[in-house]
Design an enzyme around this catalytic site. Structure first.
Site, PDB file in Angstrom:
ATOM      1  N   GLU A  50      23.713  23.939   6.340  1.00 21.02           N
ATOM      2  CA  GLU A  50      23.865  23.975   7.802  1.00 21.02           C
ATOM      3  C   GLU A  50      25.342  24.219   8.053  1.00 21.02           C
ATOM      4  OE1 GLU A  50      21.402  23.593   9.944  1.00 21.02           O
ATOM      5  OE2 GLU A  50      19.856  23.092   8.487  1.00 21.02           O
TER       6      GLU A  50
ATOM      7  N   CYS B  64      27.886  21.287  16.201  1.00 21.99           N
ATOM      8  CA  CYS B  64      27.563  22.580  15.585  1.00 21.99           C
ATOM      9  C   CYS B  64      26.722  23.438  16.518  1.00 21.99           C
ATOM     10  CB  CYS B  64      26.831  22.347  14.279  1.00 21.99           C
ATOM     11  SG  CYS B  64      25.415  21.256  14.476  1.00 21.99           S
TER      12      CYS B  64
HETATM   13  P1  NAP Z   1      33.932  20.986   5.628  1.00 23.56           P
HETATM   14  O1  NAP Z   1      35.408  20.925   5.563  1.00 23.56           O
HETATM   15  O2  NAP Z   1      33.250  22.157   5.049  1.00 23.56           O
HETATM   16  O3  NAP Z   1      33.440  19.648   4.935  1.00 23.56           O
HETATM   17  C1  NAP Z   1      32.074  19.305   4.887  1.00 23.56           C
HETATM   18  C2  NAP Z   1      31.823  18.356   3.737  1.00 23.56           C
HETATM   19  O4  NAP Z   1      32.055  19.028   2.495  1.00 23.56           O
HETATM   20  C3  NAP Z   1      32.734  17.135   3.727  1.00 23.56           C
HETATM   21  O5  NAP Z   1      31.998  16.020   3.295  1.00 23.56           O
HETATM   22  C4  NAP Z   1      33.793  17.517   2.692  1.00 23.56           C
HETATM   23  O6  NAP Z   1      34.400  16.401   2.105  1.00 23.56           O
HETATM   24  C5  NAP Z   1      32.950  18.264   1.699  1.00 23.56           C
HETATM   25  N1  NAP Z   1      33.683  19.185   0.839  1.00 23.56           N
HETATM   26  C6  NAP Z   1      34.803  19.884   1.133  1.00 23.56           C
HETATM   27  N2  NAP Z   1      35.146  20.651   0.068  1.00 23.56           N
HETATM   28  C7  NAP Z   1      34.211  20.433  -0.887  1.00 23.56           C
HETATM   29  C8  NAP Z   1      34.010  20.928  -2.213  1.00 23.56           C
HETATM   30  N3  NAP Z   1      34.819  21.842  -2.747  1.00 23.56           N
HETATM   31  N4  NAP Z   1      32.945  20.462  -2.920  1.00 23.56           N
HETATM   32  C9  NAP Z   1      32.098  19.568  -2.385  1.00 23.56           C
HETATM   33  N5  NAP Z   1      32.242  19.059  -1.145  1.00 23.56           N
HETATM   34  C10 NAP Z   1      33.277  19.491  -0.398  1.00 23.56           C
HETATM   35  O7  NAP Z   1      33.394  20.888   7.119  1.00 23.56           O
HETATM   36  P2  NAP Z   1      33.836  19.854   8.267  1.00 23.56           P
HETATM   37  O8  NAP Z   1      35.177  20.278   8.709  1.00 23.56           O
HETATM   38  O9  NAP Z   1      33.607  18.436   7.844  1.00 23.56           O
HETATM   39  O10 NAP Z   1      32.739  20.119   9.383  1.00 23.56           O
HETATM   40  C11 NAP Z   1      32.888  21.031  10.429  1.00 23.56           C
HETATM   41  C12 NAP Z   1      31.960  22.194  10.258  1.00 23.56           C
HETATM   42  O11 NAP Z   1      30.633  21.749  10.046  1.00 23.56           O
HETATM   43  C13 NAP Z   1      31.891  23.071  11.481  1.00 23.56           C
HETATM   44  O12 NAP Z   1      32.094  24.402  11.086  1.00 23.56           O
HETATM   45  C14 NAP Z   1      30.486  22.878  12.022  1.00 23.56           C
HETATM   46  O13 NAP Z   1      29.949  24.013  12.667  1.00 23.56           O
HETATM   47  C15 NAP Z   1      29.715  22.519  10.823  1.00 23.56           C
HETATM   48  N6  NAP Z   1      28.569  21.698  11.194  1.00 23.56           N
HETATM   49  C16 NAP Z   1      27.321  22.231  11.128  1.00 23.56           C
HETATM   50  C17 NAP Z   1      26.225  21.459  11.467  1.00 23.56           C
HETATM   51  C18 NAP Z   1      24.835  22.000  11.402  1.00 23.56           C
HETATM   52  O14 NAP Z   1      23.899  21.215  11.468  1.00 23.56           O
HETATM   53  N7  NAP Z   1      24.641  23.283  11.268  1.00 23.56           N
HETATM   54  C19 NAP Z   1      26.396  20.140  11.881  1.00 23.56           C
HETATM   55  C20 NAP Z   1      27.687  19.632  11.943  1.00 23.56           C
HETATM   56  C21 NAP Z   1      28.772  20.427  11.587  1.00 23.56           C
HETATM   57  P3  NAP Z   1      35.825  15.862   2.621  1.00 23.56           P
HETATM   58  O15 NAP Z   1      35.646  15.429   4.018  1.00 23.56           O
HETATM   59  O16 NAP Z   1      36.106  14.744   1.688  1.00 23.56           O
HETATM   60  O17 NAP Z   1      36.770  17.025   2.490  1.00 23.56           O
END
Ligand code: NAP
Length: 528
Positions: A261, A300
């Site tokens: 997602e 999102c």
């Molecule tokens: P993110 O930076 O991609 O992080 C998401 C998760 O992935 C966090 O738990 C992060 O951990 C982890 N992560 C980061 N790098 C990783 C790696 N190399 N290996 C494994 N895990 C890793 O996203 P975010 O900034 O938290 O969230 C915002 C984004 O999420 C927005 O773009 C939004 O559109 C999207 N979103 C989508 C939905 C949906 O249902 N479609 C819902 C909510 C949000 P850390 O925090 O420890 O870095």
């Protein structure tokens, strides 16, 4: 709840609480900058964590029927309800959200869980789900096939985003636990506290077989290395992180399933009939302003592109700006505040950079930051006021169709005719949701169907549903959540459809008597 001394939040793995022993990461209050707690996942025995969940919790969960697991979901609901006040306090401090925005995360989770408790109860004593009728494979029907779903004998790993520490856990765990699959959740670090506390409360209540629900706070390092062929991974976050994850051998070599997602350039479309002065125009304006400000636009599903017939561009800009100007921004602890802060200083920087990036091609129609006075919050807080950008000739834009600014920001986009509006919505390359606004319900049929192949959900509104419609950005557990293409290609929720991700489908073919016997202790999987 005492928040005065920042504590190290422990991880719950292999049925016990363990403190990480490496470098700690601080969780902060995005308004005051105060340190609230620390996390660390260093030094955990991840092999033991996955083995315990897979080999001890999994069989114990699957020994229960669907109905019994649904009862456990009801007990989780009761536990979360009993601790609701603490969850709101954590959300205020760690996410910077006003109470109505915390509710989207906390009460949204409780509602989703209770919906699955009810849906699961309808499956009764079953241990197997049937997929379709028996089909003969021989002319005399002596040999036949029936498709069955069985829970995958692995672990469900959730890697979650920062904006829904509560709902993000429970909207996934409802389906996994009901299916009989143990859960390990790694919340986003910046807001991990609420997830960790909820897991602690559910563990303390002794509702689930030991090891059914684990939480790891901090770095995700090593988690995917433990993913085996029968495990499933559900990721919510940015498209960039998703791309990194997808390349991992867990998926490329071991064929574990992954559900993504990700980002989404959701649209709202005002149909040509919905001129200023009509009820549908007002509904559109209200919804765009609401979506921009709920959770400070950190949803999102939020409307990023608001599309209007070009002749209504100025009227829509004025009406939306008037509403945005009423948004009091600041410290969520002050009762006059309607919109809190972003989740962190890093997100504030990302949002301000994103606005500047879009401003290279879009005009600024409203910028609440120009003379912003944030209530009980200074310039160092992560507060950002709403910004409405505009692009009269929507087809001329590029950035507004491919840049998700994850904050209180949207672009008003002009279109010439409804075919162009559909084409522009699809320039998002696949989105979670598109909403339509018209005074004529049936006029929305053609665009709804034309948009359905590029959107996980199409939300259509006319004046007859002014009071009953569920909202563009609200994810209802009865409806599918996810979207094709850029949105990640994932599918969640959608009633009992959610179970499919956590189950393995198998075609059992054999003598008619065996195939008939499969129906014992089994029930057909309903689609809703
Ligand atoms: P993110 O930076 O991609 O992080 C998401 C998760 O992935 C966090 O738990 C992060 O951990 C982890 N992560 C980061 N790098 C990783 C790696 N190399 N290996 C494994 N895990 C890793 O996203 P975010 O900034 O938290 O969230 C915002 C984004 O999420 C927005 O773009 C939004 O559109 C999207 N979103 C989508 C939905 C949906 O249902 N479609 C819902 C909510 C949000 P850390 O925090 O420890 O870095």
């Amino acid at each position: 709840m005492d928040m005065s001394t920042p504590a190290l939040l422990e991880n719950y793995v292999a049925g016990r609480w363990v403190a990480g022993d490496g470098e700690r990461t601080a969780l902060t209050d995005p308004v005051t900058g105060d340190t609230l707690a620390f996390v660390s996942s260093a030094g955990l025995d991840l092999d033991a964590a996955f083995a315990f969940a897979r080999d001890t919790a999994g069989p114990a969960l699957r020994a229960l029927s669907y109905g019994e697991r649904a009862q456990r979901l009801s007990q989780i609901v009761a536990t979360l309800q009993a601790n609701r006040d603490d969850y709101y306090a954590i959300a205020t401090a760690n996410s910077g959200t006003v109470a109505t925005d915390s509710a989207v995360d906390i009460d949204g989770a409780i509602y989703t869980l209770s919906t699955y408790a009810k849906l699961g109860a309808s499956l009764g004593d079953a241990h197997t789900l049937l997929d379709g009728a028996t089909v003969p494979l021989a002319k005399d029907a002596s040999f036949a096939v029936r498709h069955v779903f069985r829970p995958t004998p692995g672990v469900a790993l959730f890697i979650n985003a920062f904006n829904f520490p509560s709902w993000g856990l429970w909207e996934k765990a409802a389906g996994a636990l009901l299916a009989g699959v143990p859960v390990i959740v790694k919340p986003a670090t910046s807001t991990a506290w609420l997830t960790q506390r909820m897991v602690a409360d559910v563990v303390a209540a002794g509702i689930l077989p030991p090891g059914s629900l684990s939480v790891i706070c901090g770095s995700a390092a090593g988690l995917l290395d433990r993913i085996g062929p029968f495990d499933v991974v559900s990721f919510t976050g940015s498209a960039d992180t998703a791309a990194t994850l997808r390349a991992h051998p867990a998926f490329t070599e071991r064929s574990a399933r992954i559900n993504v997602e990700a980002d989404s350039l959701n649209s709202a479309i005002l149909l040509p009939d919905a001129a200023p002065g009509t009820a549908a125009f007002d509904q559109f304006v209200r919804e765009v302003a609401r979506e921009m400000t709920v959770k400070s636009g950190q949803k999102c599903t939020a409307i990023r592109r608001a599309m209007v017939p070009v002749e209504h561009f100025d009227a829509a800009a004025t009406a939306i700006a008037e509403r945005l100007a009423k948004t009091v921004v600041g410290n969520p602890r002050n009762e006059t505040v309607k919109m809190g802060s972003l989740v962190s200083a890093a997100q504030k920087r990302a949002v301000l950079d994103g606005i500047a990036h879009l401003q290279a091609e879009a005009e600024t129609l409203y910028d609440g930051n120009r003379d912003a006075v944030f209530v009980d919050a200074n310039v160092n807080s992560a507060c950002v006021a709403p910004v409405l950008l505009g692009l009269r000739d929507g087809a001329a834009g590029k950035r507004v169709h491919d840049t998700e600014v994850f904050g209180p920001v949207a672009t008003l986009v002009g279109y010439r005719d409804i075919d162009e509006a559909v084409m522009l919505a699809k320039r998002g390359q696949g989105s979670l949701v598109v909403s339509l606004y018209s005074n004529d319900a049936v006029a929305m049929r053609a665009p709804a169907l034309a948009l359905a192949d590029a959107h996980g959900r199409v939300h259509a509104v006319d004046p007859s549903v002014a009071k009953t419609q569920t909202g563009h950005g609200n994810v209802m557990p009865q409806s599918l959540h996810g979207g094709p293409g850029r949105a990640g290609g994932g599918e969640e929720l959608g009633g009992l459809r959610a179970l499919r991700f956590y189950q393995v489908r198998s075609a059992v073919q054999g003598p008619a008597a065996l195939v008939e016997a499969l129906t014992q202790d089994a029930v057909e999987l309903p689609t809703s």
